[in-house]
Design an enzyme around this catalytic site. Structure first.
Site, PDB file in Angstrom:
ATOM      1  N   PRO A   9       0.785  -1.220   0.000  1.00 23.12           N
ATOM      2  CG  PRO A   9      -0.190  -1.156   2.109  1.00 23.12           C
ATOM      3  CD  PRO A   9       0.470  -2.086   1.142  1.00 23.12           C
ATOM      4  CG  ASN A  10      -0.311   4.317   1.220  1.00 22.74           C
ATOM      5  OD1 ASN A  10      -1.262   4.854   0.653  1.00 22.74           O
ATOM      6  ND2 ASN A  10      -0.421   3.773   2.418  1.00 22.74           N
ATOM      7  NE  ARG A  17       4.077   6.646   1.282  1.00 21.58           N
ATOM      8  CZ  ARG A  17       4.253   5.455   1.862  1.00 21.58           C
ATOM      9  NH1 ARG A  17       4.724   4.424   1.167  1.00 21.58           N
ATOM     10  NH2 ARG A  17       3.965   5.284   3.119  1.00 21.58           N
ATOM     11  CE1 TYR A  22       8.679   5.343   2.973  1.00 18.25           C
ATOM     12  CE2 TYR A  22       7.089   7.123   3.148  1.00 18.25           C
ATOM     13  CZ  TYR A  22       7.614   5.941   3.619  1.00 18.25           C
ATOM     14  OH  TYR A  22       7.086   5.343   4.736  1.00 18.25           O
ATOM     15  CG  ASN A  73       8.495  -1.556   0.434  1.00 16.74           C
ATOM     16  OD1 ASN A  73       7.902  -1.715   1.503  1.00 16.74           O
ATOM     17  ND2 ASN A  73       9.074  -0.413   0.113  1.00 16.74           N
ATOM     18  CB  ALA A  76       1.426   0.164   6.448  1.00 18.61           C
ATOM     19  CG  HIS A  79       5.205  -1.994  10.175  1.00 21.97           C
ATOM     20  ND1 HIS A  79       6.549  -2.304  10.164  1.00 21.97           N
ATOM     21  CD2 HIS A  79       5.062  -0.935   9.325  1.00 21.97           C
ATOM     22  CE1 HIS A  79       7.180  -1.448   9.366  1.00 21.97           C
ATOM     23  NE2 HIS A  79       6.303  -0.611   8.846  1.00 21.97           N
ATOM     24  CG  ASP A  86       0.736 -17.556   7.863  1.00 21.57           C
ATOM     25  OD1 ASP A  86       1.814 -17.685   8.473  1.00 21.57           O
ATOM     26  OD2 ASP A  86      -0.371 -17.551   8.433  1.00 21.57           O
ATOM     27  CD  GLU A  97      11.606  -6.910   5.926  1.00 23.67           C
ATOM     28  OE1 GLU A  97      12.527  -7.630   6.381  1.00 23.67           O
ATOM     29  OE2 GLU A  97      10.822  -6.295   6.662  1.00 23.67           O
ATOM     30  CG  HIS A  99      11.266  -1.894   4.861  1.00 22.79           C
ATOM     31  ND1 HIS A  99       9.904  -1.901   4.663  1.00 22.79           N
ATOM     32  CD2 HIS A  99      11.577  -3.063   5.447  1.00 22.79           C
ATOM     33  CE1 HIS A  99       9.421  -3.030   5.137  1.00 22.79           C
ATOM     34  NE2 HIS A  99      10.411  -3.758   5.615  1.00 22.79           N
ATOM     35  CB  SER A 101      12.190   5.011   5.151  1.00 26.50           C
ATOM     36  OG  SER A 101      11.277   4.082   5.720  1.00 26.50           O
ATOM     37  NE  ARG A 106       9.714   6.510   8.791  1.00 19.82           N
ATOM     38  CZ  ARG A 106       8.792   6.286   7.842  1.00 19.82           C
ATOM     39  NH1 ARG A 106       9.003   5.334   6.926  1.00 19.82           N
ATOM     40  NH2 ARG A 106       7.681   7.004   7.809  1.00 19.82           N
ATOM     41  NE  ARG A 110       6.689   4.566  10.088  1.00 23.57           N
ATOM     42  CZ  ARG A 110       5.589   4.637   9.332  1.00 23.57           C
ATOM     43  NH1 ARG A 110       5.329   3.717   8.448  1.00 23.57           N
ATOM     44  NH2 ARG A 110       4.754   5.647   9.462  1.00 23.57           N
TER      45      ARG A 110
HETATM   46  C1  DQA Z   1       8.184   1.362   3.947  1.00 29.07           C
HETATM   47  C2  DQA Z   1       8.190   1.624   5.451  1.00 29.07           C
HETATM   48  C3  DQA Z   1       6.836   1.339   6.058  1.00 29.07           C
HETATM   49  O1  DQA Z   1       6.866   1.582   7.448  1.00 29.07           O
HETATM   50  C4  DQA Z   1       5.783   2.218   5.436  1.00 29.07           C
HETATM   51  O2  DQA Z   1       4.519   1.901   5.957  1.00 29.07           O
HETATM   52  C5  DQA Z   1       5.788   2.165   3.956  1.00 29.07           C
HETATM   53  C6  DQA Z   1       7.064   2.107   3.250  1.00 29.07           C
HETATM   54  C7  DQA Z   1       9.517   1.765   3.292  1.00 29.07           C
HETATM   55  O3  DQA Z   1       9.695   1.415   2.125  1.00 29.07           O
HETATM   56  O4  DQA Z   1      10.326   2.459   3.893  1.00 29.07           O
HETATM   57  O5  DQA Z   1       4.745   2.236   3.316  1.00 29.07           O
HETATM   58  O6  DQA Z   1       8.019  -0.040   3.740  1.00 29.07           O
END
Ligand code: DQA
Length: 145
Positions: A9-10, A17, A22, A73, A76, A79, A86, A97, A99, A101, A106, A110
């Site tokens: 998401p996002n 954003r 980011y 990635n 959110a 977390h 699963d 994985e 990220h 950031s 943070r 997170r």
């Molecule tokens: C993220 C870090 C997450 O905490 C956040 O919710 C994101 C992006 C990152 O790429 O730094 O959406 O995964």
């Protein structure tokens, strides 16, 4: 070798954003950068982004039997999502994985990652280059076998 790059998401809002966190690269820029990297490494790459947890679970399940590695990635859902953990365990595909950031520096919530337990590596806080590093990790790993 076929790698699936999943974004939660996002992440479709990259460039818009919170650019201070980011960066200014858009999601499209990210895909182009990954595709170019895949070409130099001679691997094929599929992309999927969703704001919906179940859609991400479905896409991981669809990768079963036809994909050699996953870069994810989860945004959110990192977390919160036991379902994504699963799903990765279920398909047994080597997964890294990513990220953008540095989640460790943070908000405390997170620092929790459910999916990490199912991953062969985590690349954290290297900006969007982290996706390329994650791909390289999967490629190197596949050569070791
Ligand atoms: C993220 C870090 C997450 O905490 C956040 O919710 C994101 C992006 C990152 O790429 O730094 O959406 O995964």
């Amino acid at each position: 070798m076929k790698i699936l790059v999943l974004n939660g998401p996002n992440l479709n809002m990259l460039g818009i954003r919170e650019p201070g966190i980011y960066g200014s690269e858009t999601y499209r820029d990210l895909l182009e950068k990954i595709a170019a990297h895949a070409q130099t490494r001679g691997v094929s790459v599929d992309f999927f982004q969703s704001n919906h947890e179940g859609a991400l679970v479905d896409r991981i399940q669809e990768a079963y039997g036809n994909t050699d590695g996953i870069v994810i990635n989860p945004g959110a859902y990192t977390h919160t999502s036991i379902a994504l953990l699963d799903a990765v365990k279920a398909v047994g595909i080597p997964t890294v994985e990513v990220h953008i950031s540095n989640v460790a520096r943070r908000e405390p919530f997170r620092s929790v990652s459910y999916i990490r337990a199912a991953c062969v590596g985590s690349i954290i806080g290297h900006g969007t280059d982290g996706y390329l590093e994650a791909m390289d990790l999967l490629i190197e790993r596949s050569h070791e076998k």
